[in-house]
Scaffold this active site. Structure first.
Site, PDB file in Angstrom:
ATOM      1  N   ARG A 172      10.339  -0.328  12.635  1.00 42.64           N
ATOM      2  CA  ARG A 172       9.338  -0.204  12.891  1.00 42.64           C
ATOM      3  C   ARG A 172       9.302  -1.518  13.963  1.00 42.64           C
ATOM      4  NH1 ARG A 172       4.244   0.034   8.317  1.00 42.64           N
ATOM      5  NH2 ARG A 172       3.235  -1.021  10.376  1.00 42.64           N
ATOM      6  N   ARG A 229      -1.223  -8.822  13.746  1.00 43.58           N
ATOM      7  CA  ARG A 229      -1.165  -7.968  12.376  1.00 43.58           C
ATOM      8  C   ARG A 229      -2.151  -9.183  11.338  1.00 43.58           C
ATOM      9  NH1 ARG A 229       3.474  -4.845  10.627  1.00 43.58           N
ATOM     10  NH2 ARG A 229       2.430  -4.075   9.457  1.00 43.58           N
ATOM     11  N   ARG A 250      11.132  -5.794   5.606  1.00 42.36           N
ATOM     12  CA  ARG A 250      11.087  -4.151   6.082  1.00 42.36           C
ATOM     13  C   ARG A 250      11.726  -4.470   7.311  1.00 42.36           C
ATOM     14  NH1 ARG A 250       5.010  -1.669   5.862  1.00 42.36           N
ATOM     15  NH2 ARG A 250       5.683  -2.541   7.885  1.00 42.36           N
ATOM     16  N   ARG A 276      -9.963   0.767   8.022  1.00 38.95           N
ATOM     17  CA  ARG A 276      -9.932  -0.543   8.474  1.00 38.95           C
ATOM     18  C   ARG A 276     -10.862  -1.635   9.211  1.00 38.95           C
ATOM     19  NH1 ARG A 276      -3.822   0.235   9.357  1.00 38.95           N
ATOM     20  NH2 ARG A 276      -2.765  -1.510   9.434  1.00 38.95           N
ATOM     21  N   LYS A 305       0.401  -0.789   0.416  1.00 34.06           N
ATOM     22  CA  LYS A 305      -0.280   0.158  -0.244  1.00 34.06           C
ATOM     23  C   LYS A 305       0.601   1.132  -0.342  1.00 34.06           C
ATOM     24  CE  LYS A 305      -2.812  -1.031   3.606  1.00 34.06           C
ATOM     25  NZ  LYS A 305      -1.781  -2.203   4.226  1.00 34.06           N
TER      26      LYS A 305
HETATM   27  P1  AMP Z   1       0.014   0.272   9.168  1.00 29.81           P
HETATM   28  O1  AMP Z   1       1.470   1.808   9.268  1.00 29.81           O
HETATM   29  O2  AMP Z   1      -1.076   1.094   8.245  1.00 29.81           O
HETATM   30  O3  AMP Z   1       0.627  -0.858   9.098  1.00 29.81           O
HETATM   31  O4  AMP Z   1      -0.673   0.989  10.212  1.00 29.81           O
HETATM   32  C1  AMP Z   1       0.029  -0.116  12.043  1.00 29.81           C
HETATM   33  C2  AMP Z   1      -1.162  -0.439  13.386  1.00 29.81           C
HETATM   34  O5  AMP Z   1      -1.178   1.594  13.242  1.00 29.81           O
HETATM   35  C3  AMP Z   1      -1.974  -1.489  12.325  1.00 29.81           C
HETATM   36  O6  AMP Z   1      -0.915  -2.292  13.286  1.00 29.81           O
HETATM   37  C4  AMP Z   1      -2.639  -0.104  13.823  1.00 29.81           C
HETATM   38  O7  AMP Z   1      -2.454  -1.090  15.045  1.00 29.81           O
HETATM   39  C5  AMP Z   1      -2.713   1.032  13.798  1.00 29.81           C
HETATM   40  N1  AMP Z   1      -4.041   1.307  12.699  1.00 29.81           N
HETATM   41  C6  AMP Z   1      -3.405   2.017  11.704  1.00 29.81           C
HETATM   42  N2  AMP Z   1      -4.220   2.494  10.462  1.00 29.81           N
HETATM   43  C7  AMP Z   1      -5.565   1.974  11.295  1.00 29.81           C
HETATM   44  C8  AMP Z   1      -6.662   2.303  11.711  1.00 29.81           C
HETATM   45  N3  AMP Z   1      -7.426   2.534  10.302  1.00 29.81           N
HETATM   46  N4  AMP Z   1      -7.506   1.353  12.800  1.00 29.81           N
HETATM   47  C9  AMP Z   1      -7.330   1.454  13.878  1.00 29.81           C
HETATM   48  N5  AMP Z   1      -5.803   1.407  14.007  1.00 29.81           N
HETATM   49  C10 AMP Z   1      -4.841   1.676  12.490  1.00 29.81           C
END
Ligand code: AMP
Length: 190
Positions: free
Chosen positions: A134, A145, A128, A89, A14
């Protein structure tokens, strides 16, 4: 406005594809994960709450995310369009996004659902993790996840199928090949 939801499991590309879409179409980018990581870095109240969820690989509660998103969206009021990366999400988030966009006289134009095999996802995320810094790119958190994705996020595809906005994109192959498929899908609704 051209509003694109880029959707898919963690590691589906993404972020990478968002960068290419932004360059090609001049869109603004909203990544809720990036916003949360910046809140964590700045040790804000939201950042402190989010940290526990993120490190367990769980979703941050909808209400916090939706409020955060509304503020970011207002800062992009004069945009040509927005790419939503990592949001929505959950179904309540998708409903909230629709309402927020409708109130601003616009809507989601297309939802791109990147489809990648599970072992490839794990491979990419571990790779990554070597450079991302991270705290959630480790095998244990990656597994939760992915589980959260299958249980809570994947069912959202149906929401966009019903809205007539869903396009499945094969997310395997080179970055350029995948971007080619994405351009074709976006150009068809532009
Ligand atoms: P990402 O960078 O999109 O992989 O997000 C990393 C983490 O941030 C996720 O595993 C969630 O814990 C949190 N997170 C990011 N976006 C959302 C969302 N739209 N709703 C809930 N948690 C989120």
């Amino acid at each position: 406005m051209l509003n694109v939801v880029i959707f898919g499991a963690p590691g589906s590309g993404k972020g990478t594809q968002s960068e290419l879409i932004i360059k090609e179409y001049g869109l603004d980018h909203i990544s809720t994960g990036d916003v949360l990581r910046s809140e964590m870095k700045n040790e804000t109240e939201l950042g402190k709450i989010a940290k526990d969820y993120i490190e367990k690989g769980q979703l941050v509660p909808d209400e916090l995310i939706v409020n955060m998103l509304a503020k970011v969206l207002d800062s992009k009021a004069n945009s040509k369009g927005v790419i939503f990366d990592g949001f929505p999400r959950t179904i309540p988030q998708a409903e909230a996004l629709k309402k927020m966009l409708n109130e601003r006289g616009t809507d989601v134009s297309i939802m791109l659902n990147l489809q990648v095999d599970e072992d490839e996802l794990i491979k990419r995320l571990l790779e990554r993790g070597k450079v991302s810094g991270r705290s959630d790119d480790n095998l244990e958190t990656i597994k939760s996840r992915l589980e959260v994705y299958h249980k809570q996020t994947a069912p959202l595809a149906d929401f966009y199928v019903k809205e007539g906005k869903h396009v499945a994109i094969k997310g395997m192959g080179t970055i350029e090949e995948i971007f080619g498929r994405i351009k074709e899908a976006i150009n068809a609704v532009k």
